[in-house]
Design a protein around this motif. Sequence first.
Motif, PDB file in Angstrom:
ATOM      1  N   GLU A 224      -8.135 -17.589   2.602  1.00 11.19           N
ATOM      2  CA  GLU A 224      -9.276 -17.143   2.892  1.00 11.19           C
ATOM      3  C   GLU A 224      -9.586 -15.689   2.706  1.00 11.19           C
ATOM      4  O   GLU A 224     -10.694 -15.633   2.295  1.00 11.19           O
ATOM      5  N   ILE A 225      -8.200 -15.254   3.136  1.00 11.21           N
ATOM      6  CA  ILE A 225      -8.481 -13.712   2.620  1.00 11.21           C
ATOM      7  C   ILE A 225      -8.198 -13.787   1.289  1.00 11.21           C
ATOM      8  O   ILE A 225      -8.760 -12.689   0.408  1.00 11.21           O
ATOM      9  N   GLU A 226      -7.083 -14.879   0.586  1.00  5.62           N
ATOM     10  CA  GLU A 226      -7.606 -14.252  -1.250  1.00  5.62           C
ATOM     11  C   GLU A 226      -9.102 -15.175  -1.483  1.00  5.62           C
ATOM     12  O   GLU A 226      -9.690 -14.273  -2.414  1.00  5.62           O
ATOM     13  N   ARG A 227      -9.895 -15.562  -0.759  1.00  4.53           N
ATOM     14  CA  ARG A 227     -11.186 -16.434  -1.416  1.00  4.53           C
ATOM     15  C   ARG A 227     -11.667 -14.663  -0.808  1.00  4.53           C
ATOM     16  O   ARG A 227     -12.290 -14.647  -1.990  1.00  4.53           O
ATOM     17  N   LEU A 228     -11.813 -14.217   0.138  1.00  2.00           N
ATOM     18  CA  LEU A 228     -12.109 -12.919   0.396  1.00  2.00           C
ATOM     19  C   LEU A 228     -11.727 -11.763  -1.099  1.00  2.00           C
ATOM     20  O   LEU A 228     -12.832 -11.255  -1.131  1.00  2.00           O
ATOM     21  N   GLY A 229     -10.700 -12.153  -0.861  1.00  2.00           N
ATOM     22  CA  GLY A 229     -10.544 -10.994  -2.456  1.00  2.00           C
ATOM     23  C   GLY A 229     -11.609 -11.062  -3.568  1.00  2.00           C
ATOM     24  O   GLY A 229     -11.975 -10.507  -4.401  1.00  2.00           O
TER      25      GLY A 229
ATOM     26  N   PRO B 288     -11.177  -8.156   5.882  1.00  2.00           N
ATOM     27  CA  PRO B 288      -9.722  -7.528   5.701  1.00  2.00           C
ATOM     28  C   PRO B 288      -9.916  -6.348   4.385  1.00  2.00           C
ATOM     29  O   PRO B 288      -8.758  -5.854   4.319  1.00  2.00           O
ATOM     30  N   GLY B 289     -11.092  -5.882   4.282  1.00  2.00           N
ATOM     31  CA  GLY B 289     -11.392  -4.476   4.041  1.00  2.00           C
ATOM     32  C   GLY B 289     -11.064  -3.845   2.072  1.00  2.00           C
ATOM     33  O   GLY B 289     -10.747  -3.043   1.911  1.00  2.00           O
ATOM     34  N   TYR B 290     -11.625  -4.868   1.731  1.00  2.00           N
ATOM     35  CA  TYR B 290     -11.706  -5.072   0.561  1.00  2.00           C
ATOM     36  C   TYR B 290     -12.944  -3.801   0.035  1.00  2.00           C
ATOM     37  O   TYR B 290     -12.594  -2.945  -0.986  1.00  2.00           O
ATOM     38  N   ALA B 291     -13.646  -3.989   0.379  1.00  2.00           N
ATOM     39  CA  ALA B 291     -14.419  -2.750   0.447  1.00  2.00           C
ATOM     40  C   ALA B 291     -14.500  -1.275   1.210  1.00  2.00           C
ATOM     41  O   ALA B 291     -14.421  -0.081   0.240  1.00  2.00           O
ATOM     42  N   ALA B 292     -13.632  -1.285   2.173  1.00  2.00           N
ATOM     43  CA  ALA B 292     -13.186  -0.112   2.683  1.00  2.00           C
ATOM     44  C   ALA B 292     -11.673   0.610   1.887  1.00  2.00           C
ATOM     45  O   ALA B 292     -12.626   1.689   1.576  1.00  2.00           O
ATOM     46  N   LEU B 293     -11.720   0.211   0.680  1.00  3.41           N
ATOM     47  CA  LEU B 293     -10.799   0.476  -0.038  1.00  3.41           C
ATOM     48  C   LEU B 293     -11.284   0.938  -1.305  1.00  3.41           C
ATOM     49  O   LEU B 293     -11.023   2.607  -1.294  1.00  3.41           O
ATOM     50  N   ASP B 294     -12.382   1.005  -1.779  1.00  6.73           N
ATOM     51  CA  ASP B 294     -13.340   1.150  -2.863  1.00  6.73           C
ATOM     52  C   ASP B 294     -13.602   2.098  -2.004  1.00  6.73           C
ATOM     53  O   ASP B 294     -13.979   2.873  -2.913  1.00  6.73           O
ATOM     54  N   LEU B 295     -14.657   2.130  -0.524  1.00  5.46           N
ATOM     55  CA  LEU B 295     -15.522   3.210   0.012  1.00  5.46           C
ATOM     56  C   LEU B 295     -14.432   4.292   0.517  1.00  5.46           C
ATOM     57  O   LEU B 295     -14.970   5.352  -0.200  1.00  5.46           O
TER      58      LEU B 295
ATOM     59  N   ARG C 201      -4.829  -6.188  10.404  1.00  5.86           N
ATOM     60  CA  ARG C 201      -3.586  -5.557   9.614  1.00  5.86           C
ATOM     61  C   ARG C 201      -3.237  -5.926   8.374  1.00  5.86           C
ATOM     62  O   ARG C 201      -2.339  -5.237   7.993  1.00  5.86           O
ATOM     63  N   VAL C 202      -4.271  -6.823   8.430  1.00  2.00           N
ATOM     64  CA  VAL C 202      -3.965  -6.495   6.087  1.00  2.00           C
ATOM     65  C   VAL C 202      -4.321  -5.380   5.807  1.00  2.00           C
ATOM     66  O   VAL C 202      -4.002  -5.188   4.691  1.00  2.00           O
ATOM     67  N   LEU C 203      -5.249  -5.352   6.441  1.00  2.00           N
ATOM     68  CA  LEU C 203      -6.090  -3.819   5.657  1.00  2.00           C
ATOM     69  C   LEU C 203      -5.157  -2.549   5.787  1.00  2.00           C
ATOM     70  O   LEU C 203      -4.500  -1.962   5.247  1.00  2.00           O
ATOM     71  N   ASP C 204      -4.519  -2.999   7.384  1.00  2.00           N
ATOM     72  CA  ASP C 204      -3.424  -1.760   7.888  1.00  2.00           C
ATOM     73  C   ASP C 204      -2.606  -1.820   6.920  1.00  2.00           C
ATOM     74  O   ASP C 204      -1.376  -0.651   6.579  1.00  2.00           O
ATOM     75  N   ALA C 205      -2.019  -2.962   6.426  1.00  2.00           N
ATOM     76  CA  ALA C 205      -0.622  -2.916   5.552  1.00  2.00           C
ATOM     77  C   ALA C 205      -1.107  -2.467   4.113  1.00  2.00           C
ATOM     78  O   ALA C 205      -0.336  -1.404   3.054  1.00  2.00           O
TER      79      ALA C 205
ATOM     80  N   ILE D 132      -2.990   5.474   1.760  1.00  2.30           N
ATOM     81  CA  ILE D 132      -4.228   5.184   2.511  1.00  2.30           C
ATOM     82  C   ILE D 132      -4.898   6.187   3.124  1.00  2.30           C
ATOM     83  O   ILE D 132      -3.976   5.237   4.361  1.00  2.30           O
ATOM     84  N   ASP D 133      -4.676   7.229   3.675  1.00  5.10           N
ATOM     85  CA  ASP D 133      -4.622   7.693   5.611  1.00  5.10           C
ATOM     86  C   ASP D 133      -6.105   7.797   5.815  1.00  5.10           C
ATOM     87  O   ASP D 133      -6.546   8.703   7.256  1.00  5.10           O
ATOM     88  N   ASN D 134      -7.468   7.733   4.971  1.00  7.16           N
ATOM     89  CA  ASN D 134      -8.725   8.396   5.531  1.00  7.16           C
ATOM     90  C   ASN D 134      -9.510   6.919   5.942  1.00  7.16           C
ATOM     91  O   ASN D 134     -10.550   6.693   6.572  1.00  7.16           O
ATOM     92  N   ILE D 135      -9.302   5.766   6.638  1.00 11.11           N
ATOM     93  CA  ILE D 135      -9.526   4.567   6.717  1.00 11.11           C
ATOM     94  C   ILE D 135      -9.034   4.703   7.858  1.00 11.11           C
ATOM     95  O   ILE D 135      -7.721   4.014   8.710  1.00 11.11           O
ATOM     96  N   ALA D 136     -10.021   4.625   8.874  1.00 11.98           N
ATOM     97  CA  ALA D 136      -9.453   4.533  10.250  1.00 11.98           C
ATOM     98  C   ALA D 136     -10.366   2.675  10.875  1.00 11.98           C
ATOM     99  O   ALA D 136     -11.269   2.567  10.617  1.00 11.98           O
ATOM    100  N   ALA D 137      -8.901   1.796  11.200  1.00 11.15           N
ATOM    101  CA  ALA D 137      -9.407   0.215  11.432  1.00 11.15           C
ATOM    102  C   ALA D 137     -10.272  -0.020  13.473  1.00 11.15           C
ATOM    103  O   ALA D 137      -9.215   0.346  13.548  1.00 11.15           O
ATOM    104  N   HIS D 138     -10.664  -0.402  13.398  1.00 13.19           N
ATOM    105  CA  HIS D 138     -11.044  -0.612  15.190  1.00 13.19           C
ATOM    106  C   HIS D 138     -11.598  -2.342  15.441  1.00 13.19           C
ATOM    107  O   HIS D 138     -12.045  -2.390  14.355  1.00 13.19           O
ATOM    108  N   LEU D 139     -10.369  -2.742  16.092  1.00 13.36           N
ATOM    109  CA  LEU D 139     -10.904  -4.047  16.614  1.00 13.36           C
ATOM    110  C   LEU D 139     -12.360  -4.267  17.808  1.00 13.36           C
ATOM    111  O   LEU D 139     -12.125  -3.041  18.906  1.00 13.36           O
ATOM    112  N   ALA D 140     -13.305  -5.213  17.027  1.00 11.94           N
ATOM    113  CA  ALA D 140     -14.425  -4.570  18.341  1.00 11.94           C
ATOM    114  C   ALA D 140     -15.166  -6.022  17.523  1.00 11.94           C
ATOM    115  O   ALA D 140     -15.463  -6.719  16.259  1.00 11.94           O
TER     116      ALA D 140
END
Length: 272
Positions: free
Chosen positions: A15-20, A52-59, A80-84, A91-99
């Motif tokens: 599913e993570i691959e499919r989202l990519g 998993p943060g594909y858009a977040a990385l572009d943003l 966890r995938v995004l953090d990795a 990259i240090d300008n993404i803050a990931a929040h579990l909610a």
Amino acid sequence: MGSMTDYVLGTRDEEIERLGLQHRAWRQRALDAWSFAGIGLGQTVLDVGCGPGYAALDLSELVGASGRVVAIDKSERFLRVLDARCSERGIDNIAAHLADLDTDEFPNMVADRAWGRWVFAFVKNPRAVLARMAAALAPNGVIVLHEYFDYSTWRAAPRCAELEEFVSAVMASWRDNGGEPDIALSLPRWLEELGFEFRSVRPIINVVQPDHLSWTWLATFLEVGRSSLVELGYLTPSRAESIWQAFVELQAEPGARMITPAVLEIVAARRT
């Protein structure tokens, strides 16, 4: 949708691959919408339901070192995938929040822009989630959304009854889990009620052939999704196999095409 980590489509590796793949198929559309919304250097952008943060990385690239992306999701696995990926790329300008978007408060913040794609289709109280998203925006903030307004436009030409059966099962599974595949039909009115004015509202629908990335996106969803639908009890294993075989035959037909599920792109600004 059950527990914090429990998505109707799952959080497994495939599913993570499919989202990519899905992000690659839709990436240019997203970049165009973000550009139109004025997302740029130094801004704070809220990414709601980031996966998993594909858009977040572009943003994060668009806002640069002086900006930041606040990415929210209810899946620990996805975050966890995004953090990795952030660690790998420095990259240090993404803050990931579990909610859990349905039950938890958003981080205390003021965002210049907010982004969501195929989020409202899956939450139980989309109006409340939209209100929280709006409340996190600065007075002149802009929201960018991609959501389905007619999922059943996903059809084949020539017609394929098995594909239509699969699409109906997908829609039923989302609705039974508290979601609404055609949620974009409600969003314009809600945004107006929340004090937004529209900069752009437009449909996105494509007709694609097997060599197109969007065909691969849909084919992969069918392949991965049919297994989930069997597990959830919406298809029998034999029916899922029949649907896949019919799709394989469609894909081999000269001149075969698919019409994509209809998406509404909304860019709306808070009235100041």
